[in-house]
Design a protein around this motif. Structure first.
Motif, PDB file in Angstrom:
ATOM      1  N   VAL A 117       0.853  -1.189   0.000  1.00  0.00           N
ATOM      2  CA  VAL A 117       0.000   0.000   0.000  1.00  0.00           C
ATOM      3  C   VAL A 117       0.891   1.242   0.000  1.00  0.00           C
ATOM      4  N   ILE A 118       0.537   2.177  -0.847  1.00  0.00           N
ATOM      5  CA  ILE A 118       1.233   3.462  -0.944  1.00  0.00           C
ATOM      6  C   ILE A 118       0.289   4.554  -0.476  1.00  0.00           C
ATOM      7  N   VAL A 134       4.983   6.037   2.125  1.00  0.00           N
ATOM      8  CA  VAL A 134       4.553   7.347   1.625  1.00  0.00           C
ATOM      9  C   VAL A 134       5.371   7.698   0.387  1.00  0.00           C
ATOM     10  N   VAL A 135       4.684   7.888  -0.718  1.00  0.00           N
ATOM     11  CA  VAL A 135       5.294   8.370  -1.955  1.00  0.00           C
ATOM     12  C   VAL A 135       4.446   9.539  -2.430  1.00  0.00           C
ATOM     13  N   MET A 136       4.940  10.732  -2.272  1.00  0.00           N
ATOM     14  CA  MET A 136       4.158  11.903  -2.645  1.00  0.00           C
ATOM     15  C   MET A 136       4.152  12.086  -4.159  1.00  0.00           C
ATOM     16  N   HIS A 137       3.064  12.650  -4.657  1.00  0.00           N
ATOM     17  CA  HIS A 137       2.962  12.916  -6.084  1.00  0.00           C
ATOM     18  C   HIS A 137       4.028  13.919  -6.514  1.00  0.00           C
ATOM     19  N   GLY A 138       4.414  13.820  -7.757  1.00  0.00           N
ATOM     20  CA  GLY A 138       5.293  14.804  -8.362  1.00  0.00           C
ATOM     21  C   GLY A 138       4.553  15.581  -9.429  1.00  0.00           C
ATOM     22  N   VAL A 139       5.270  16.467 -10.086  1.00  0.00           N
ATOM     23  CA  VAL A 139       4.669  17.318 -11.118  1.00  0.00           C
ATOM     24  C   VAL A 139       5.544  17.270 -12.366  1.00  0.00           C
ATOM     25  N   THR A 325      12.320  18.832  -4.889  1.00  0.00           N
ATOM     26  CA  THR A 325      11.586  17.873  -4.059  1.00  0.00           C
ATOM     27  C   THR A 325      10.464  17.138  -4.778  1.00  0.00           C
ATOM     28  N   PHE A 326       9.856  17.745  -5.801  1.00  0.00           N
ATOM     29  CA  PHE A 326       8.639  17.169  -6.366  1.00  0.00           C
ATOM     30  C   PHE A 326       8.683  16.895  -7.865  1.00  0.00           C
ATOM     31  N   PRO A 327       9.827  16.571  -8.442  1.00  0.00           N
ATOM     32  CA  PRO A 327       9.787  16.194  -9.860  1.00  0.00           C
ATOM     33  C   PRO A 327       9.061  14.861 -10.029  1.00  0.00           C
ATOM     34  N   LEU A 328       8.410  14.688 -11.156  1.00  0.00           N
ATOM     35  CA  LEU A 328       7.651  13.469 -11.404  1.00  0.00           C
ATOM     36  C   LEU A 328       8.559  12.237 -11.369  1.00  0.00           C
ATOM     37  N   ALA A 332       8.113   8.485  -9.559  1.00  0.00           N
ATOM     38  CA  ALA A 332       8.249   7.217 -10.284  1.00  0.00           C
ATOM     39  C   ALA A 332       9.264   6.303  -9.601  1.00  0.00           C
ATOM     40  N   ARG A 333      10.366   6.872  -9.119  1.00  0.00           N
ATOM     41  CA  ARG A 333      11.371   6.060  -8.418  1.00  0.00           C
ATOM     42  C   ARG A 333      10.798   5.485  -7.131  1.00  0.00           C
ATOM     43  N   GLY A 334      10.054   6.295  -6.395  1.00  0.00           N
ATOM     44  CA  GLY A 334       9.472   5.804  -5.144  1.00  0.00           C
ATOM     45  C   GLY A 334       8.490   4.667  -5.375  1.00  0.00           C
TER      46      GLY A 334
END
Length: 346
Positions: A117-118, A134-139, A325-328, A332-334
């Protein structure tokens, strides 16, 4: 299909935040992983498996690793469980949760049957009762970027004023569109250099809500300075045109719009709904107000309309934060690390 190791189902036709996540993330994942989407409502450029290819899920890909079925909604968890437990497809099930609420018993039952679960934020993770990552969204930093051409300037829009404040997304009570309009009705008469622009779809059930807001705007004599633009062909250019972006939602799942604004070099005032408080750094990239508190939202906005230089400085800071901190690619790596953990367990 022999090369596809991850399936990202999208079993909902209407565009939503989940759909947007799939549209942005899958092309980045596809650079290093065999991944395909499944379902309606997705652009043709994505790697896509067809319904007639479902039987291929009953044999392993060339890698011999079990395919991962990456669900983001209840219906997709259900479909994955049916494929694996009823039809015996060799799948592993991953679920991403963005919900900012306690899950219903049936949803909890589904989640307990996932292999991993993420959570998209620490806050959404706090509502989970199972181990999670926890894997936060990127942009997408290619699509969302600072102004580079004349069309990116607010002047190119042909609207009055020197500066613009934006509020983008579906027009509805949950999104706090009325709170934004209230703030603009209070502030714009005192700050004539600013114009407010609102973009987004109005569904049938929210047309009366939008009409009532428009009537209030007209009655205040601000028709030219608070503009509903509807659904625009490219919202990214509007992030570049505004000097301040406002995300006034009463509740959210995650909420990508502050990241999209920051990636465009735009300061952000947001409620503390969803993951907004984990994205915006008060006093550095923007401000955060309690969700549903119109007075606090108005005060936070006024600090910027009274001082456009502050908004521009915080916009520059936001761009630095997003790039670091928030590249897409980081998202994807997380996610890939979670997949690797699932495969390592066999």
């Amino acid at each position: 299909m022999d090369d596809i190791e991850v399936v990202a189902p999208n079993l909902k036709r209407r565009l939503s935040g989940v759909t947007s996540t799939i549209i942005q993330l899958v092309p980045v994942q596809a650079r290093s992983l065999g991944v395909a989407t499944l379902g309606p409502g997705l652009p043709g450029g994505l790697p896509h498996m067809r319904w007639w290819q479902l039987p291929s899920l009953f044999r392993r890909p060339h890698s011999r690793r079990p395919r991962i079925w990456h669900a983001r909604r209840n219906v997709e968890m259900i479909a994955g469980l049916v494929l694996r437990r009823v039809l015996r497809a060799p799948l592993r099930l991953v679920f991403t949760s963005a919900a900012q609420r306690h899950h219903r018993p049936f949803t909890k039952w589904l989640i307990r049957r996932m292999d991993a679960v993420i959570a998209t934020s620490a806050r959404s993770g706090s509502f989970l009762e199972v181990p999670h990552t926890v894997v936060m969204h990127g942009v997408d930093l290619v699509k969302f970027h600072p102004a580079t051409a004349r069309d990116d300037t607010f002047a190119a829009a042909g609207l009055p004023g020197k500066f613009a404040i934006g509020c983008f997304g579906r027009i509805r009570h949950q999104k706090g569109t009325d709170l934004f309009v209230d703030a603009m009705l209070a502030l714009l008469p005192r700050y004539p250099d600013w114009t407010a622009v609102i973009t987004g779809r109005v569904t049938v059930e929210n047309q009366a809500f939008q009409r009532e807001l428009q009537q209030r705007i007209d009655a205040a004599g601000l028709t030219d300075r608070i503009r509903f633009l509807g659904e625009v062909p490219d919202v990214a250019v509007w992030y570049r045109r505004v000097t301040l972006y406002v995300a006034p939602s009463r509740n959210e799942g995650f909420g990508l719009t502050p990241l999209e604004a920051m990636a465009s070099g735009t300061a952000v005032v947001a409620s503390d709904a969803g993951a907004f408080a984990e994205l915006v750094q008060p006093g550095h990239t923007g401000a955060v107000a309690p969700a549903g508190d119109g007075a606090a939202l108005t005060n936070a906005i006024e600090a910027y309309v009274a001082n456009p230089d502050l908004a521009q400085a915080h916009g520059r800071n936001g761009l630095e934060v997003v790039r670091e901190t928030f590249p897409l690619e980081r998202e994807a790596r997380g996610v890939s690390e979670v997949y690797d953990q699932v495969w390592a367990r066999g």
